[in-house]
Design a protein around this motif. Structure first.
Motif, mmCIF file in Angstrom:
data_model
loop_
_atom_site.group_PDB
_atom_site.id
_atom_site.type_symbol
_atom_site.label_atom_id
_atom_site.label_comp_id
_atom_site.label_asym_id
_atom_site.label_seq_id
_atom_site.Cartn_x
_atom_site.Cartn_y
_atom_site.Cartn_z
ATOM 1 N N ILE A 102 47.831 46.164 119.046
ATOM 2 C CA ILE A 102 47.569 45.238 117.946
ATOM 3 C C ILE A 102 47.242 43.822 118.419
ATOM 4 O O ILE A 102 46.576 43.060 117.732
ATOM 5 C CB ILE A 102 48.788 45.216 116.981
ATOM 6 C CG1 ILE A 102 48.429 44.550 115.660
ATOM 7 C CG2 ILE A 102 49.998 44.547 117.650
ATOM 8 C CD1 ILE A 102 49.504 44.689 114.596
ATOM 9 N N ASN A 103 47.688 43.464 119.623
ATOM 10 C CA ASN A 103 47.528 42.075 120.068
ATOM 11 C C ASN A 103 46.725 41.945 121.356
ATOM 12 O O ASN A 103 46.926 41.024 122.143
ATOM 13 C CB ASN A 103 48.902 41.427 120.244
ATOM 14 C CG ASN A 103 49.764 42.152 121.269
ATOM 15 O OD1 ASN A 103 49.409 43.254 121.711
ATOM 16 N ND2 ASN A 103 50.888 41.538 121.637
ATOM 17 N N THR A 104 45.815 42.912 121.590
ATOM 18 C CA THR A 104 44.959 42.834 122.776
ATOM 19 C C THR A 104 43.499 43.014 122.383
ATOM 20 O O THR A 104 43.177 43.645 121.369
ATOM 21 C CB THR A 104 45.319 43.913 123.813
ATOM 22 O OG1 THR A 104 45.119 45.215 123.238
ATOM 23 C CG2 THR A 104 46.761 43.774 124.271
ATOM 24 N N LYS A 133 41.797 35.553 124.175
ATOM 25 C CA LYS A 133 40.784 36.563 123.866
ATOM 26 C C LYS A 133 39.438 36.268 124.491
ATOM 27 O O LYS A 133 38.649 37.185 124.762
ATOM 28 C CB LYS A 133 40.636 36.716 122.358
ATOM 29 C CG LYS A 133 40.206 35.464 121.611
ATOM 30 C CD LYS A 133 40.161 35.747 120.104
ATOM 31 C CE LYS A 133 39.712 34.526 119.320
ATOM 32 N NZ LYS A 133 40.631 33.384 119.457
ATOM 33 N N SER A 136 40.045 44.087 128.788
ATOM 34 C CA SER A 136 41.122 43.701 127.892
ATOM 35 C C SER A 136 41.703 42.346 128.280
ATOM 36 O O SER A 136 41.657 41.934 129.441
ATOM 37 C CB SER A 136 42.226 44.767 127.917
ATOM 38 O OG SER A 136 43.238 44.456 126.981
ATOM 39 N N HIS A 190 44.959 39.423 126.481
ATOM 40 C CA HIS A 190 45.867 39.149 125.378
ATOM 41 C C HIS A 190 45.114 38.389 124.300
ATOM 42 O O HIS A 190 44.184 37.620 124.579
ATOM 43 C CB HIS A 190 47.066 38.319 125.873
ATOM 44 C CG HIS A 190 48.187 38.259 124.890
ATOM 45 N ND1 HIS A 190 48.193 37.407 123.818
ATOM 46 C CD2 HIS A 190 49.352 38.969 124.815
ATOM 47 C CE1 HIS A 190 49.303 37.570 123.125
ATOM 48 N NE2 HIS A 190 50.039 38.526 123.728
ATOM 49 N N VAL A 191 45.498 38.604 123.050
ATOM 50 C CA VAL A 191 44.808 37.952 121.946
ATOM 51 C C VAL A 191 44.888 36.427 122.056
ATOM 52 O O VAL A 191 44.005 35.717 121.569
ATOM 53 C CB VAL A 191 45.397 38.437 120.602
ATOM 54 C CG1 VAL A 191 46.836 37.978 120.426
ATOM 55 C CG2 VAL A 191 44.537 37.973 119.441
ATOM 56 N N ALA A 192 45.940 35.917 122.728
ATOM 57 C CA ALA A 192 46.045 34.469 122.897
ATOM 58 C C ALA A 192 44.970 33.930 123.827
ATOM 59 O O ALA A 192 44.653 32.727 123.800
ATOM 60 C CB ALA A 192 47.433 34.113 123.430
#
Length: 384
Positions: free
Chosen positions: A238-240, A194, A188, A190-192
């Motif tokens: 939702i953001n990972t 990715k 995993s 963070h989406v920032a």
């Protein structure tokens, strides 16, 4: 008590008191008390279920099987004998199967007392057909080692066929049933950021696509097989980047070689995930039931028995796609399994197996016992 009263009383008692697979303690005690009252010998090789035996005058030993477990289904029938246990129901007709065998035991004991029982008989009141493979458990427990069984017969009620009709088929009549599960583990982030993660979601898309292609590209197109994807999920927030993925489904085949091909292809897919996505992937299989194979050598006995019981025979051109653990009895001896129609449109008895409204007329159970008895009385005489 006449036979209609007998089957109605016992079937409705069993229907009101359903128990799940491997939890059929009260059901087993109920059958045991019935056998004790008749002075019929039996044994309990497992915690639930039992095997009864009656010696006859002939040299042959044949077996008849009934399954005794219920399903985790909330009954929606509005009848006085509806299930008294919430979310447990005899939604597959096993209460009827058990009652038939009880009636047949009663008839056979009467013949034995008169010295007219033509053959030795093993009566199998089997637990855990729905889950747990009770037939295989009994065999592995050595339940039949002292019985030289030559043939095993069984039935299943079938609400999609009218009363009086019986579906038969030589060789495979039901499919194998094997469950599979893919477990994916990525990394995993963070989406920032990715690109720093390894997405189990992306990998799961690959698995879904490739599993969906197995039937198309890896199995004979002339054969009927099912590779079904029943449930899948990936991700945590939702953001990972998803770090976990999961897929489960079932495989239905009639040919063991086809089953092995599907399993091997799934293993290859799992291996490819690490190479393509740097995501760990493991596939596990839970071996289910093999195809139910009806020995052609027993067909004459089955046809003779059905005709003498007044049934109309329907010869099915293709097997059913569901699984059935009666299939394990072919390890013991040649076996034959048929589906007895119980559809009655006038009473609304039209819903399928494993539904909350399954129901049927008890008088059909007497005709099934007639079928069993006809096989018994002619077993040494009908040419196989």
């Amino acid at each position: 008590m006449n036979e209609l009263e007998f089957v109605t009383t016992h079937r409705r008692h069993l229907h009101q008191h359903p128990e799940l697979s491997l939890q059929e303690f009260e059901t087993t005690d109920y059958i045991a008390a019935f056998l004790d009252n008749l002075s019929v010998e039996y044994k309990r090789p497992l915690d639930t279920g039992l095997i009864a035996y009656l010696p006859g005058n002939g040299k042959h030993t044949i077996a008849y099987r009934a399954d005794i477990d219920a399903l985790p289904i909330f009954e929606e029938n509005d009848v006085p004998y509806r299930s008294l246990t919430d979310n447990v129901m005899h939604a597959c007709g096993h209460d009827g199967h058990t009652t038939v065998l009880m009636l047949f035991v009663k008839r056979c004991k009467a013949m034995a007392d008169q010295g007219t029982l033509p053959q030795n008989i093993v009566f199998i009141f089997q637990p855990a057909e729905e889950t747990g493979g009770g037939a295989n458990r009994l065999i592995r427990a050595g339940a039949f080692e002292n019985y030289p069984i030559e043939a095993v017969f069984g039935i299943h009620v079938m609400p999609f066929e009218d009363e009086g009709h019986v579906v038969i088929r030589d060789e495979e009549i039901t499919a194998s049933a094997t469950e599979y599960r893919f477990y994916l583990t990525g990394l995993s982030s963070h989406v920032a950021d990715k690109e720093q993660g390894y997405s189990a979601g992306e990998a799961l898309q690959h698995v879904l696509s490739q599993v969906g292609q197995i039937q198309q590209f890896h199995l004979n197109g002339l054969k009927r097989n099912i590779v079904h994807m029943g449930h899948f999920v990936a991700g945590e927030a939702i953001n990972t980047v998803p770090s976990n993925g999961y897929l489960e489904g079932t495989i239905r085949t009639y040919d063991i070689n086809d089953l092995e091909s599907v399993k091997q292809q799934m293993k290859t897919i799992a291996e490819s995930v690490k190479l393509l996505f740097n995501v760990d992937c493991e596939v596990k299989f839970e071996e289910g039931y093999p195809p139910t194979y009806n020995a052609p050598k027993l067909r004459k006995h089955v046809e003779h028995g059905l005709e003498n019981a007044g049934f109309t025979i329907i010869d099915k051109p293709t097997p059913y796609l569901f699984g059935e653990d009666f299939s394990f009895y072919s390890q013991l001896a040649p076996s034959y399994f048929v589906f007895v129609g119980v559809r009655d449109v006038s009473k609304g008895y039209v819903t399928g197996l494993h539904t909350a409204h399954l129901n049927f007329n008890e008088h059909m159970l007497i005709k099934i016992a007639d079928y069993y008895e006809a096989i018994l009385k002619s077993y040494g005489e009908v040419e196989a």
